[in-house]
Write an enzyme that holds these catalytic residues in place. Structure first.
Site, short mmCIF file in Angstrom:
data_model
loop_
_atom_site.label_atom_id
_atom_site.label_comp_id
_atom_site.label_asym_id
_atom_site.label_seq_id
_atom_site.Cartn_x
_atom_site.Cartn_y
_atom_site.Cartn_z
N ARG A 83 0.81 -1.22 0.00
CA ARG A 83 0.00 0.00 0.00
C ARG A 83 0.84 1.27 0.00
O ARG A 83 0.36 2.36 -0.29
CB ARG A 83 -0.98 -0.04 1.18
CG ARG A 83 -2.16 0.87 1.04
CD ARG A 83 -3.43 0.45 1.80
NE ARG A 83 -3.24 -0.40 2.94
CZ ARG A 83 -2.76 -0.02 4.13
NH1 ARG A 83 -2.41 1.23 4.31
NH2 ARG A 83 -2.65 -0.89 5.10
N TYR A 137 -17.45 14.02 -16.73
CA TYR A 137 -17.86 12.62 -16.72
C TYR A 137 -18.97 12.45 -15.67
O TYR A 137 -18.89 13.04 -14.58
CB TYR A 137 -16.64 11.74 -16.41
CG TYR A 137 -17.02 10.33 -16.06
CD1 TYR A 137 -17.66 9.52 -17.00
CD2 TYR A 137 -16.75 9.81 -14.81
CE1 TYR A 137 -18.02 8.22 -16.67
CE2 TYR A 137 -17.11 8.51 -14.48
CZ TYR A 137 -17.75 7.73 -15.42
OH TYR A 137 -18.11 6.46 -15.09
N ASP A 202 -9.05 17.03 -16.41
CA ASP A 202 -9.21 15.62 -16.76
C ASP A 202 -8.81 15.48 -18.22
O ASP A 202 -9.48 16.00 -19.11
CB ASP A 202 -10.66 15.19 -16.52
CG ASP A 202 -10.87 13.70 -16.71
OD1 ASP A 202 -10.21 13.12 -17.59
OD2 ASP A 202 -11.72 13.13 -16.00
N LYS A 227 -9.19 3.97 -19.87
CA LYS A 227 -9.55 4.30 -21.24
C LYS A 227 -8.33 4.19 -22.17
O LYS A 227 -7.87 3.10 -22.40
CB LYS A 227 -10.19 5.69 -21.26
CG LYS A 227 -11.22 5.94 -20.11
CD LYS A 227 -12.47 5.12 -20.21
CE LYS A 227 -13.36 5.16 -18.97
NZ LYS A 227 -13.76 6.49 -18.49
#
Ligand SMILES: *Cc1c(COP(=O)(O)O)cnc(C)c1O
Length: 409
Positions: A83, A137, A202, A227
């Site tokens: 982590r 989005y 973005d 994407k």
């Protein structure tokens, strides 16, 4: 070579790692994050699946954890725990930072995990107010509107940003080209209006191949790496490219909240980056051609295709958009984008369904709008499929029903 790519190559910034000479975008896409491999006798990057790392020096571990808690810098020496950081994921982060021209990048389990981490960083500093420009989005809009992470949003247009800023504004958020309308804005002007408030752009739709927002003044560049960066529809991921100071805070939030990227996903993303310029260039050429044909087609009411190009097209038909979705065969009717295959979806039904209908329409996302992500198929095959689907939609509107042969399935 495509002029947009040529220009992108010419504008690649130099790198501070003295060993590595400034390299063009296409070269970075293949080599960044892998520069040490050949000297280690390796070719493909190793996938390190360890969740923990042995160390006989617990004093050293304590010092490394203290340092991480102070600055969020990647711990020196061997990793400590999955982590805190992972070597395979770090290769992807290095590569993406090079491509976006930023000091660092921090990867997350999804685009939404990446945006959540940014909001948490700012909220933890008492800066809960966000100024944002629609459309975004759908789920980004929802996260801000619903205030799920305790933030409060003011929606405005680019001209209203400066006036919307408050003393507790921690972030300005925009997309360009925006999902799903492909609306574009002047990032440099927006960054100027933000003053000292960080601008998050973005860049999922443009990718660093077509646009590097950090060069235009965005402090934070966010990607749904699900994407184009992954590019094959088989990995979910998010990443924020930014300066090292903000990256440290993002790593601290990632450590504390756990939205880490799996190492196998890191590997797939690094692999995806190596073909990013070629994929974006090829799909953009096809998309530009299809956008032109759609614009000239009497069955199509409106076409939105960005000035900067790209592989996304938004369009409205005179007929029933649901019939276009039902009528495709080669093209896959599915949400998401940026894969090697062409996808089409109806934003008002899927990607932006979660946004209140009035807000959605107000942002230019009409109930007729379709969003298509153009892949790497042959342009004529794609056009034949679209043509049949448009015919079906037209027929449905005229009350004739689509002839089976024209539907293609
Ligand atoms: C898909 C998408 C997101 C969200 O990313 P996930 O990886 O699905 O969490 C954010 N921004 C844009 C522009 C997107 O298209």
């Amino acid at each position: 070579m495509d002029p947009a790519i040529r220009e992108a190559n010419d504008r690649m910034p130099g790198y501070d790692e003295a060993r590595i000479a400034p390299r063009a975008l296409a070269t970075e896409a293949v080599h960044a994050g892998r520069d040490d491999l050949a000297r280690q006798g390796l070719h493909a990057p190793p996938i390190d699946l360890s969740t923990t790392y042995p160390s006989y020096d617990s004093r050293g571990e304590a010092a490394r954890i203290d340092a991480f808690a102070t600055t969020g810098a990647e711990p020196d020496g061997p990793p400590v725990y999955g982590r805190l950081g992972n070597p395979t994921v770090a290769r992807f982060e290095t590569a993406l930072a090079r491509l976006e021209g930023t000091e660092a990048a921090v990867a997350f389990a999804s685009g939404m995990a990446a945006l959540s981490a940014v909001l948490l960083v700012r909220a933890s500093m008492g800066l809960r107010h966000v100024v944002a420009v629609r459309p975004l989005y759908g789920c980004s809009d929802h996260l801000l509107t619903a205030g799920l992470l305790g933030s409060e949003v003011t929606w405005t247009d680019p001209a209203g940003i400066e006036e919307a800023l408050r003393p507790d504004t921690g972030l300005v958020m925009v997309e360009s080209p925006a999902n799903p309308t492909l609306a574009e804005l002047d990032l440099r002007a927006v960054a100027h209006a933000c003053g000292s408030v960080p601008l998050l752009a973005d860049n999922t739709f443009a990718t660093p191949v077509l646009q590097r927002p950090a060069e235009q003044g965005a402090r934070l560049v966010l990607h749904s790496a699900t994407k184009y960066l992954g590019g094959h529809g088989d990995v979910m991921a998010g990443v924020v490219a930014c300066d090292e100071e903000f990256a440290g805070r993002l790593r601290q939030v990632r450590f504390a909240t756990g939205g880490v990227l799996h190492p196998l996903a890191g590997y797939l993303l690094l692999r995806g980056l190596s073909t990013l310029p070629v994929r974006v260039r090829a799909a953009s050429a096809t998309a530009a051609e299809l956008a032109g044909r759609l614009a000239a087609d009497p069955r199509v009411a409106r076409v939105h295709y960005p000035r900067i190009g790209g592989a996304m097209i938004a369009f409205e038909v005179h007929g029933d958009p649901h019939e276009v979705i039902a009528g495709v065969d080669l093209i896959t009717p599915a949400v998401s984008l940026g894969s090697v295959d062409t996808l089409i979806q109806h934003p008002a039904s899927i990607s932006h369904r979660i946004v209140d209908a009035d807000d959605r329409r107000g942002a230019g996302v009409s109930d007729r709008l379709l969003r298509m992500s153009v892949g790497l198929e042959d342009v004529e095959d794609l056009w034949a499929d679209l043509d049949a689907a448009l015919e079906r939609a037209q027929g449905a509107t005229a009350g004739r029903g689509a002839p089976a042969a024209a539907v293609g399935n």
